[in-house]
Design an enzyme around this catalytic site. Structure first.
Site, PDB file in Angstrom:
ATOM      1  N   HIS A  58     -13.246  36.483  -4.292  1.00 34.35           N
ATOM      2  CA  HIS A  58     -13.029  35.136  -4.834  1.00 34.35           C
ATOM      3  C   HIS A  58     -11.544  34.819  -5.025  1.00 34.35           C
ATOM      4  CE1 HIS A  58     -12.955  36.879  -9.037  1.00 34.35           C
ATOM      5  NE2 HIS A  58     -12.162  35.844  -9.260  1.00 34.35           N
ATOM      6  N   ASP A  88     -18.025  41.028  -4.288  1.00 36.21           N
ATOM      7  CA  ASP A  88     -16.770  40.355  -4.624  1.00 36.21           C
ATOM      8  C   ASP A  88     -15.559  41.239  -4.331  1.00 36.21           C
ATOM      9  OD1 ASP A  88     -15.180  38.244  -5.422  1.00 36.21           O
ATOM     10  OD2 ASP A  88     -15.277  38.744  -7.550  1.00 36.21           O
ATOM     11  N   SER A 106      -7.828  38.757 -11.649  1.00 31.84           N
ATOM     12  CA  SER A 106      -8.841  38.969 -10.617  1.00 31.84           C
ATOM     13  C   SER A 106      -8.345  39.927  -9.541  1.00 31.84           C
ATOM     14  CB  SER A 106      -9.194  37.641  -9.935  1.00 31.84           C
ATOM     15  OG  SER A 106      -9.758  36.741 -10.827  1.00 31.84           O
TER      16      SER A 106
END
Length: 358
Positions: free
Chosen positions: A111, A141, A215
């Site tokens: 992502h 992910d 992230s």
């Protein structure tokens, strides 16, 4: 409303500007943190200074450029990010990653880079390099990207997430709010968390502060091994409230290896609906797609699957994972109960569609 979602990127800014302002409160908090450190050390808590020196050079900041359409379709959309306006076709975002090979192989989240049209990696020494995507896996992910440098790059190694326990110290590094390399510390709060993001959820829960921009960053054990890849937070505000989630290295390492070699990950699929059985012995089949692999093998709704290739399965999630590990086109032997009788069937495993769970 509190929600669990993929860890947001640093809020995207329109291509025509934007910036970050540090408040007096942040400066005060930093001062308080510095003041508290000696007292904590006197109480016998560990210092992470040697660990920081060892691993942080391999932690990178990732800046991405996406089309407005790709940004709008991002399921892990940025909380509080400006809405792209007509005429502005690009938006910016930022995340984190870590180098696992001196040739420039970098691990991050799907992502972070999955919809990127341009990726720029900033090394700890300030060097900026363009990156290309080697492969992404939406279901876990995880993404693998690569940069090319004129020298071998610092790198970190995988740790063994199977060896960490609840209560163990971990250190998280990344690029929260676009500030650049930042470290925080905490403990493993829980293992095996299912946050309903997909059929392969098996997260480490961390209490080390992670925020938008973290992230794809690493969570280290005290030996400097990467035991998790930061991917999600639970927060009513979009900032850290002390509950974050990381993909365990035992999952991430295998996915990264396949993506690095092949660019994609093919998973096995049966074409059935599944439910945990109240008996705790086996997995109940609730639906069979007639044209799917299980349908062709003669499996029926109401059957209770006991094992896959002689490996016992007790939960629907366990069965999904067991089948997913079988390469499409290979045969698997299922043992199941039908009307009180133990039977078996050979199934040619299919390729799992992206929209299917079983």
């Amino acid at each position: 409303m509190t929600s669990i979602a993929p860890l947001p990127l640093q809020p995207r800014l329109p291509a025509f500007g934007g910036g970050l302002r540090l408040s007096a409160g942040l400066t005060l908090a930093a001062a308080l943190g510095l003041a508290a450190a000696p007292a904590m050390a006197q109480q016998g808590l560990p210092s992470f200074r040697n660990l920081v020196k060892k691993v942080v050079p391999a932690v990178v900041s990732i800046a991405v450029t996406e089309s407005a359409a790709a940004a709008a379709a991002d399921d892990g959309g940025d909380q509080g990010a400006p809405t792209p306006q007509a005429g502005h076709q690009k938006v910016y975002g930022a995340g984190s990653g870590f180098i696992i090979d001196p040739s420039g192989i970098i691990v991050t989240n799907d992502h972070v880079v999955g919809g990127a049209t341009k990726i720029t990696v900033s090394l700890a020494d300030g060097t900026q390099l363009p990156a290309k995507i080697l492969g992404v896996d939406q279901l876990t992910d995880i993404a693998v990207i690569k940069v090319t440098a004129d020298r071998p790059l610092p790198y970190v190694s995988w740790g063994d997430s199977r060896q960490v326990e609840v209560g163990d110290w971990i250190m998280v590094a990344g690029n929260p709010f676009g500030l650049g390399n930042t470290v925080t510390a905490g403990i493993i709060s829980a293992r095996g968390r299912d946050i309903m993001s997909g059929p392969f959820d098996d997260f480490l829960q961390l209490d080390a502060p992670i925020n938008p921009g973290n992230s794809g960053g690493p969570a280290f054990d005290l030996n400097g091994g990467v035991v998790g890849v930061d991917t999600a937070i639970i927060s009513p505000t979009g900032g850290s409230v002390g509950i974050g989630f990381a993909i365990p290295s035992e999952i991430a390492q295998n996915v990264v290896s396949v993506l690095e070699q092949h660019g994609h990950l093919d998973r096995g699929w049966l074409g059935v609906g599944l439910a945990d059985d109240e008996s705790g012995d086996g997995v109940r089949v609730t639906m069979v797609q007639a044209s799917g692999p299980a349908g062709h093998s003669g499996l029926r709704a109401g059957d209770r699957i006991l094992s896959v290739d002689a490996k016992k399965v007790d939960t629907a999630l366990g069965l999904i994972r067991a089948v997913a590990e079988i390469h499409p086109g290979e045969r698997a032997r299922l043992a199941f109960i039908r009307h009180g009788r133990v039977l078996s069937a050979n199934v040619t495993v299919g390729l799992r569609p992206e929209t299917q769970a079983q």
